[in-house]
Write an enzyme that holds these catalytic residues in place. Structure first.
Site, PDB file in Angstrom:
ATOM      1  N   LYS A  87      -3.256  26.432   6.677  1.00  0.00           N
ATOM      2  CA  LYS A  87      -3.658  27.088   7.923  1.00  0.00           C
ATOM      3  C   LYS A  87      -3.441  28.589   7.771  1.00  0.00           C
ATOM      4  O   LYS A  87      -2.349  29.024   7.389  1.00  0.00           O
ATOM      5  CB  LYS A  87      -2.778  26.534   9.041  1.00  0.00           C
TER       6      LYS A  87
HETATM    7  C1  E4P Z   1      -3.118  24.275  16.788  1.00  0.00           C
HETATM    8  O1  E4P Z   1      -3.197  24.018  15.623  1.00  0.00           O
HETATM    9  C2  E4P Z   1      -1.912  24.828  17.435  1.00  0.00           C
HETATM   10  O2  E4P Z   1      -0.782  24.289  16.795  1.00  0.00           O
HETATM   11  C3  E4P Z   1      -1.768  24.463  18.874  1.00  0.00           C
HETATM   12  O3  E4P Z   1      -2.818  23.683  19.352  1.00  0.00           O
HETATM   13  C4  E4P Z   1      -1.292  25.565  19.756  1.00  0.00           C
HETATM   14  O4  E4P Z   1      -1.199  25.108  21.074  1.00  0.00           O
HETATM   15  P1  E4P Z   1      -0.350  25.823  22.220  1.00  0.00           P
HETATM   16  O5  E4P Z   1      -1.216  26.857  22.860  1.00  0.00           O
HETATM   17  O6  E4P Z   1      -0.034  24.721  23.169  1.00  0.00           O
HETATM   18  O7  E4P Z   1       0.866  26.408  21.565  1.00  0.00           O
END
Ligand code: E4P
Length: 231
Positions: free
Chosen positions: A83
């Site tokens: 990522k």
């Molecule tokens: C995606 O890969 C992220 O980990 C995640 O969806 C972030 O979500 P949040 O806005 O609830 O932190």
């Protein structure tokens, strides 16, 4: 549509994976920090539990270090998706890793222009954050609609839309209607999706009536799976 779970909590992942409904996992530095465990150990362990893509995020912000981190993460298991953040250095790293055959999830996407760039950079997944857009008064699902439309109009782009920052079942349903390939769900949201009060009420009535028959479908001779904790 594929469902990923958005957590680094291995107990949650094991429990939800036992439903057979989990196609992958996404983690981020905040989710890993919550576990208090070694990042590399957590990713290795998740990759053993879930055969689908497991997103592991780089921590650097410059291309050279991101690339080195990404290569190290990719070696942890065959199903790691590295990522990277949606920055110029992140997309340069995305291009380099995807040219090497590594799956890449480009995260922190908040515009269609960013999603187009990520696809050009060879991203396997683009992660638009719908909940965080809603939080600031924008329309997260409108962004999903735009990206799905753009990618469909450009069939040479192979990137899958991974709907992230999901806040409830409504986001998942809308993402499915729009044709997004993946949604990553916090464990609580996946559990909520099972629930409906009429299901509970109907089941209670059926069980009460079944009890009146005095019958049992299984006898002691019938085989049973060992009991497992359910979602
Ligand atoms: C995606 O890969 C992220 O980990 C995640 O969806 C972030 O979500 P949040 O806005 O609830 O932190």
């Amino acid at each position: 549509m594929k469902f990923f779970v958005d957590t680094a909590d291995i107990a949650e992942i094991r429990d939800l994976a036992s439903t057979g409904l989990v196609d992958g996992v996404t983690t981020n530095p905040s989710l890993v920090a919550k576990t208090g465990r070694s990042f590399l150990d957590v990713i290795r362990e998740i990759c053993e539990v879930v055969p689908g893509p497991v997103s592991a995020e780089v921590a650097a912000t410059d291309h050279a270090t991101m690339l080195a981190e990404g290569r190290k993460l990719a070696k942890l298991a065959d199903n790691v998706a590295v990522k990277v953040p949606l920055t110029p250095d992140g997309l340069k790293t995305c291009k380099a890793l995807s040219d090497e055959g590594t799956a890449v999830n480009v995260t922190l996407c908040f515009s269609a222009a960013q999603a187009l760039l990520a696809a050009k950079a060879g991203a396997t997944f683009i992660s638009p954050f719908v909940g965080r857009l809603d939080d600031v008064g924008s329309d997260g699902m409108q962004l999903i609609a735009e990206i799905v439309e753009i990618y469909a109009a450009q069939p040479n782009l192979k990137t899958e839309v991974l709907v992230a920052s999901v806040r409830g079942p409504g986001h998942v349903i809308e993402a499915a209607r729009l044709g997004a390939e993946v949604a990553t769900l916090p464990p609580g949201v996946l559990r909520q999706m099972f629930n409906h009060p009429l299901t509970d009420k109907g089941l209670a009535a059926f069980l009460a009536d079944w009890g009146k028959t005095g019958q049992s479908i299984l006898s002691e001779d019938d085989e049973r799976e060992p009991a497992r904790r359910s979602a």
